[in-house]
Design a protein around this motif. Structure first.
Motif, PDB file in Angstrom:
ATOM      1  N   ALA A 186      -1.531   1.524 -12.140  1.00 27.30           N
ATOM      2  CA  ALA A 186      -1.720   2.426 -11.014  1.00 27.30           C
ATOM      3  C   ALA A 186      -0.430   3.166 -10.663  1.00 27.30           C
ATOM      4  N   ALA A 187      -0.583   4.291  -9.980  1.00 21.18           N
ATOM      5  CA  ALA A 187       0.566   5.085  -9.547  1.00 21.18           C
ATOM      6  C   ALA A 187       1.576   4.265  -8.746  1.00 21.18           C
ATOM      7  N   PRO A 188       1.148   3.433  -7.778  1.00 18.56           N
ATOM      8  CA  PRO A 188       2.136   2.658  -7.035  1.00 18.56           C
ATOM      9  C   PRO A 188       2.911   1.670  -7.900  1.00 18.56           C
TER      10      PRO A 188
ATOM     11  N   ASN B  82      -5.640   3.733  -6.181  1.00 18.74           N
ATOM     12  CA  ASN B  82      -4.805   4.841  -6.659  1.00 18.74           C
ATOM     13  C   ASN B  82      -4.426   4.612  -8.124  1.00 18.74           C
ATOM     14  N   ALA B  83      -5.424   4.201  -8.917  1.00 16.88           N
ATOM     15  CA  ALA B  83      -5.261   3.997 -10.359  1.00 16.88           C
ATOM     16  C   ALA B  83      -6.231   4.925 -11.086  1.00 16.88           C
ATOM     17  N   GLY B  84      -5.820   5.384 -12.272  1.00 15.58           N
ATOM     18  CA  GLY B  84      -6.635   6.344 -12.994  1.00 15.58           C
ATOM     19  C   GLY B  84      -6.700   7.679 -12.276  1.00 15.58           C
ATOM     20  N   THR B  85      -5.624   8.011 -11.564  1.00 15.82           N
ATOM     21  CA  THR B  85      -5.604   9.222 -10.746  1.00 15.82           C
ATOM     22  C   THR B  85      -4.581  10.249 -11.238  1.00 15.82           C
TER      23      THR B  85
ATOM     24  N   VAL C 150      11.297   2.685  -0.079  1.00  9.98           N
ATOM     25  CA  VAL C 150       9.918   2.249   0.165  1.00  9.98           C
ATOM     26  C   VAL C 150       9.215   2.041  -1.173  1.00  9.98           C
ATOM     27  N   LEU C 151       8.615   0.872  -1.343  1.00  9.77           N
ATOM     28  CA  LEU C 151       7.791   0.594  -2.514  1.00  9.77           C
ATOM     29  C   LEU C 151       6.323   0.596  -2.103  1.00  9.77           C
ATOM     30  N   PRO C 152       5.468   1.333  -2.830  1.00 12.68           N
ATOM     31  CA  PRO C 152       4.044   1.383  -2.496  1.00 12.68           C
ATOM     32  C   PRO C 152       3.234   0.357  -3.302  1.00 12.68           C
ATOM     33  N   PHE C 153       2.143  -0.119  -2.703  1.00 12.21           N
ATOM     34  CA  PHE C 153       1.215  -1.038  -3.360  1.00 12.21           C
ATOM     35  C   PHE C 153      -0.193  -0.670  -2.901  1.00 12.21           C
ATOM     36  N   SER C 154      -1.133  -0.667  -3.833  1.00  6.90           N
ATOM     37  CA  SER C 154      -2.507  -0.305  -3.500  1.00  6.90           C
ATOM     38  C   SER C 154      -3.467  -1.259  -4.202  1.00  6.90           C
TER      39      SER C 154
ATOM     40  N   GLY D 181      -8.001  -1.818  -4.620  1.00  2.66           N
ATOM     41  CA  GLY D 181      -9.331  -1.333  -4.260  1.00  2.66           C
ATOM     42  C   GLY D 181     -10.004  -0.661  -5.433  1.00  2.66           C
ATOM     43  N   VAL D 182     -10.794   0.364  -5.155  1.00  2.00           N
ATOM     44  CA  VAL D 182     -11.569   1.046  -6.177  1.00  2.00           C
ATOM     45  C   VAL D 182     -10.664   1.926  -7.042  1.00  2.00           C
ATOM     46  N   ILE D 183     -10.877   1.858  -8.353  1.00  2.00           N
ATOM     47  CA  ILE D 183     -10.120   2.650  -9.318  1.00  2.00           C
ATOM     48  C   ILE D 183     -10.740   4.036  -9.468  1.00  2.00           C
ATOM     49  N   GLY D 184      -9.878   5.058  -9.635  1.00  2.00           N
ATOM     50  CA  GLY D 184     -10.358   6.383 -10.003  1.00  2.00           C
ATOM     51  C   GLY D 184     -10.652   7.320  -8.854  1.00  2.00           C
ATOM     52  N   GLU D 185     -10.381   6.893  -7.621  1.00  7.52           N
ATOM     53  CA  GLU D 185     -10.636   7.755  -6.467  1.00  7.52           C
ATOM     54  C   GLU D 185      -9.317   8.226  -5.860  1.00  7.52           C
ATOM     55  N   PRO D 186      -9.242   9.451  -5.386  1.00  2.18           N
ATOM     56  CA  PRO D 186      -7.998   9.962  -4.791  1.00  2.18           C
ATOM     57  C   PRO D 186      -7.563   9.128  -3.592  1.00  2.18           C
ATOM     58  N   LEU D 187      -6.269   8.908  -3.478  1.00  2.00           N
ATOM     59  CA  LEU D 187      -5.732   8.170  -2.339  1.00  2.00           C
ATOM     60  C   LEU D 187      -5.900   8.993  -1.068  1.00  2.00           C
TER      61      LEU D 187
END
Length: 405
Positions: A56-58, A81-84, A110-114, A116-122
């Motif tokens: 994922a992006a994060p 925020n994966a597959g985005t 700042v480090l991001p972490f996400s 949930g559902v894959i493939g949907e825009p954050l």
């Protein structure tokens, strides 16, 4: 169903580490789904991350920044925020920049972490709208609330805490995790956060986390799926009035290592106990291997077998399925005449076939329990490995069939 998993234990606050929780309503209104963690300047940070190529992006951003001067973790649930693609990276950076501006630090802090559902825009705007409330909520006493805030399909929050004394000073290690499905970590857990007030150099801290993950998070599996978002972080705030740990030796390091390993093991096993639809907690122990890899190959062949997992759910001691899994694990020159297989302490197979002393009644009695041990003696050497897993139930299928609805 949470096999053997009850309410959270006491989670001791870690001096210099604060947590704040708020609601962005990412999947439903009012749901606490944003967690901000802040730690004092000078803290050291270590991380282990998924090896999934579609990470994922994060994950990409956190891997890039973890060696820097990190002050904040920002976690959202409800959206992986994966597959985005490039937009996902831009969105993750935007939420980090927004938090950094409110907190008065650089974006790289700042480090991001996400999760949930894959493939949907954050949903950037929703997350940004919740940041100030999370900052306002920051407290060293919010571990339990944060454990709930990072949940997705989990049925219960997961956390553990240890304290020890060194030279009259109390040192604390506290951690939380989330995860119940898409579980076969290939580095750590789905999301895990552990903090201590010991002062530890970064390299020692990184090695400590890697070792702890390899014996805990990297030994759990529910469905064999390595997530796109797996991360586990270890923070040392240095607020305990003790010398810095700069090498993996000495009494202080030994005590710290034990505490970190115990917390890691507790929160890792809690993920298995809360596995989606799980009704059994299963320990697969492989002894007598020539090396660790062949023990793990055998252990995962058993733990990932749908036939074995469904037999566990049915409480059916179908021991032939275990033999078949061991035999296809890919161990070279495996002599089945030397292998013994046990359900808990009941020998079910020996010398290549059914054990002479085994009865179906013995096997059924073991399989009826919520906690089951499968022990395989390979007779090839002295190496042992242990994996923790679950059964496979109707509820697991239902949860994952309806995950996006």
């Amino acid at each position: 169903m949470a096999v053997g998993l009850g309410p959270l234990p006491v989670l001791h606050p870690v001096p210099g580490f604060e947590l704040g929780i708020s609601s962005a309503g990412i999947k439903r209104p009012g749901r606490k789904d944003v967690v901000v963690m802040r730690f004092v300047e000078g803290s050291t940070v270590a991380g282990v991350f998924t090896l999934n190529a579609f990470c994922a992006a994060p994950v990409i951003i956190s891997r890039e920044r973890v060696a820097g001067d990190v002050r904040y973790f920002l976690t959202n649930t409800g959206n992986a925020n994966a597959g985005t693609g490039p937009d996902g990276l831009a969105n993750a950076r935007k939420t980090c920049a927004s938090l950094a501006a409110l907190a008065g630090v650089g974006e790289a802090a700042v480090l991001p972490f996400s999760t949930g559902v894959i493939g949907e825009p954050l949903p950037v705007a929703k997350i940004e709208s919740a940041l100030q409330a999370a900052l306002d909520d920051l407290s060293e006493n919010n571990w339990a609330e944060a454990a709930t805030g990072i949940m997705t399909t989990d049925t219960l929050p997961k956390g553990a805490s240890r304290q020890f004394q060194h030279d009259g000073v109390t040192v604390t290690v506290t951690g939380i995790s989330k995860g119940a499905g898409m579980i076969r970590p290939n580095m750590a857990t789905m999301l895990g956060y552990i903090a201590t007030d010991a002062k530890v150099s970064r390299q020692v801290l990184q090695d400590l986390l890697s070792d702890a993950a390899n014996k805990s998070f990297n030994r759990i599996t529910i469905d064999g799926d390595t997530s796109t978002n797996d991360c586990c972080m270890l923070v040392a705030t240095g607020k305990a009035n003790l010398p810095e740990v700069t090498s993996a030796s000495g009494e202080l390091f030994a005590k710290l290592k034990q505490a970190v390993f115990e917390v890691s093991m507790d929160v890792a096993q809690a993920i298995v106990r809360d596995g989606e639809g799980a009704t059994k907690f299963v320990t697969v122990q492989v002894n007598g291997g020539a090396n660790a890899q062949e023990c793990l190959d055998v252990g995962y062949a058993v733990a990932h077998s749908p036939l074995i997992k469904t037999a566990l759910f049915a409480s059916d001691p179908n021991w032939g399925r275990i033999l078949a899994a061991v035999g296809r694990a890919g161990v070279p020159d495996l002599d089945v005449s030397k292998i013994d297989v046990f359900l808990s302490e009941v020998c079910i197979a020996s010398q290549g076939g059914r054990a002479a002393t085994y009865t179906e009644e013995q096997g059924s009695a073991v399989m009826a329990k919520e906690e089951i041990g499968i022990r395989i003696e390979l007779g090839r050497g002295s190496v042992s490995e242990t994996i923790w897993t679950t059964d496979l139930s109707h509820e697991y299928v239902k949860i994952n069939a309806e995950y996006r609805t």
